[in-house]
Design an enzyme around this catalytic site. Sequence first.
Site, PDB file in Angstrom:
ATOM      1  N   GLN A  49      -2.044   2.802  -7.742  1.00 19.40           N
ATOM      2  CA  GLN A  49      -2.190   2.242  -6.402  1.00 19.40           C
ATOM      3  C   GLN A  49      -1.806   0.769  -6.336  1.00 19.40           C
ATOM      4  O   GLN A  49      -1.728   0.193  -5.252  1.00 19.40           O
ATOM      5  CB  GLN A  49      -3.624   2.429  -5.882  1.00 19.40           C
ATOM      6  N   HIS A  81      -2.739  -1.379   3.669  1.00 22.83           N
ATOM      7  CA  HIS A  81      -2.350  -2.784   3.728  1.00 22.83           C
ATOM      8  C   HIS A  81      -1.309  -3.087   2.653  1.00 22.83           C
ATOM      9  O   HIS A  81      -1.114  -2.327   1.701  1.00 22.83           O
ATOM     10  CB  HIS A  81      -3.568  -3.689   3.548  1.00 22.83           C
ATOM     11  N   LYS A 300      -8.467   8.028  -8.440  1.00 18.90           N
ATOM     12  CA  LYS A 300      -8.419   8.317  -7.003  1.00 18.90           C
ATOM     13  C   LYS A 300      -8.764   9.778  -6.717  1.00 18.90           C
ATOM     14  O   LYS A 300      -9.491  10.087  -5.762  1.00 18.90           O
ATOM     15  CB  LYS A 300      -7.033   7.984  -6.440  1.00 18.90           C
ATOM     16  N   ASP A 361      -6.511   2.277   0.565  1.00 20.68           N
ATOM     17  CA  ASP A 361      -6.065   3.389  -0.272  1.00 20.68           C
ATOM     18  C   ASP A 361      -7.123   4.470  -0.443  1.00 20.68           C
ATOM     19  O   ASP A 361      -6.813   5.662  -0.436  1.00 20.68           O
ATOM     20  CB  ASP A 361      -5.595   2.884  -1.641  1.00 20.68           C
TER      21      ASP A 361
END
Length: 466
Positions: A49, A81, A300, A361
């Site tokens: 990420q 972002h 994640k 994220d």
Amino acid sequence: MAVLSVLLPITFLLSSVTGTPVTSPRQQSCNTVDEGYQCFSGVSHLWGQYSPYFSVDDESSLSEDVPDHCQVTFAQVLSRHGARYPTKSKSEKYAKLIKAVQHNATSFSGKYAFLKSYNYSLGADDLTPFGENQLVDSGIKFYQRYEELAKNVVPFIRASGSDRVIASGEKFIEGFQKAKLGDSKSKRGQPAPIVNVVITETEGFNNTLDHSLCTAFENSTTGDDAEDKFTAVFTPSIVERLEKDLPGTTLSSKEVVYLMDMCSFDTIALTRDGSRLSPFCALFTQEEWAQYDYLQSVSKYYGYGGGNPLGPAQGIGFANELIARLTKSPVKDHTTTNTTLDSNPATFPLNATLYADFSHDNTMTSVFFALGLYNTTEPLSQTSVQSTEETNGYSSARTVPFGARAYVEMMQCTDEKEPLVRVLVNDRVIPLQGCDADEYGRCKRDDFVEGLSFVTSGGNWGECFA
């Protein structure tokens, strides 16, 4: 802005990682609006990420183009972002680690020489100038892809309430408006877009763009446990090598990961265009970067995706807002939506054709899994690296890099009465699940909505407070 005290030649840095010389990105166009960050791709696409956005359109057999007999009537972008400095807590840990290495190591030779005088001066939390430019490019790309709509309308824009997310929305607008003003066919006299709604990230406040409400999820250690397990698999040999090459130092597995983090964070802080690669990158091999990248995917997946029983539930609220926009009907949700905002046409209009939302994220990962985009991805191994072929295209670098963007587009085609919906994640068409996707990865709108029964039923949100 952070300043690196020692810069090594780019060709040396990459050859240390890949074993082959690399042309300086100053001599080629490797960071573009269309393809994103392709500089030093042998390593920069392996930062999880922390990778800057790069297009993965070529990783699907499905074309991202809109068929000639179809016209896009609706487009929604959900964006992360842009590239940022480390979070405040991480920045403090990185600074402490580097100071300890400088204090304890008795020798700094070869590729480690820069560490002796390296001055840690990274900021915290905010966008880097490179990250700002990413979002300008994203706004340009969104306008260009949906020009037939964008030239005549003003998108409705929301942002989650952290400074870097709001700033990302503003930079996206800058790029969008730049492209529009440069288009001789665009409608003149329209106001520039603005960030219409900022949703506070205050704890306990309903926000579909930032998780915080689900008690059981917030207290879960599933992601941390999986991350720790795989970290223990791949870092011991690195610890051994670094302690040998930096005599006098003692490093933990977590600190090895911190040093690897610095490769990305230092690179995206050095220049506005990402044209210099941090010397931290050369401290690790290509195989180790593949392991690091996989670590981030494991983190994640088990933290916010399908590997966490309550991960997808954190994306239900946004998915129900998306359904409302696609069908132009009131939001039906009892999870993370804010009823006050979503019932007011001023803060949640249903008649727009272009929408842009800016998020993080982690929440984007939950949204993707709530929508079932990666339903074909089997649980990730926590003991060995799996390729993106083995994970059916899932990885954190390919889904939620800095500046990530997912497009949800609806189109009307001459050979179909009902509108068709499809989703692209960083330009890769993701064949929709739960409905009969065609050769373009699309489903009829009503079939798409019907296939989202996990979302429309509220999923397992009730377990949040059990």
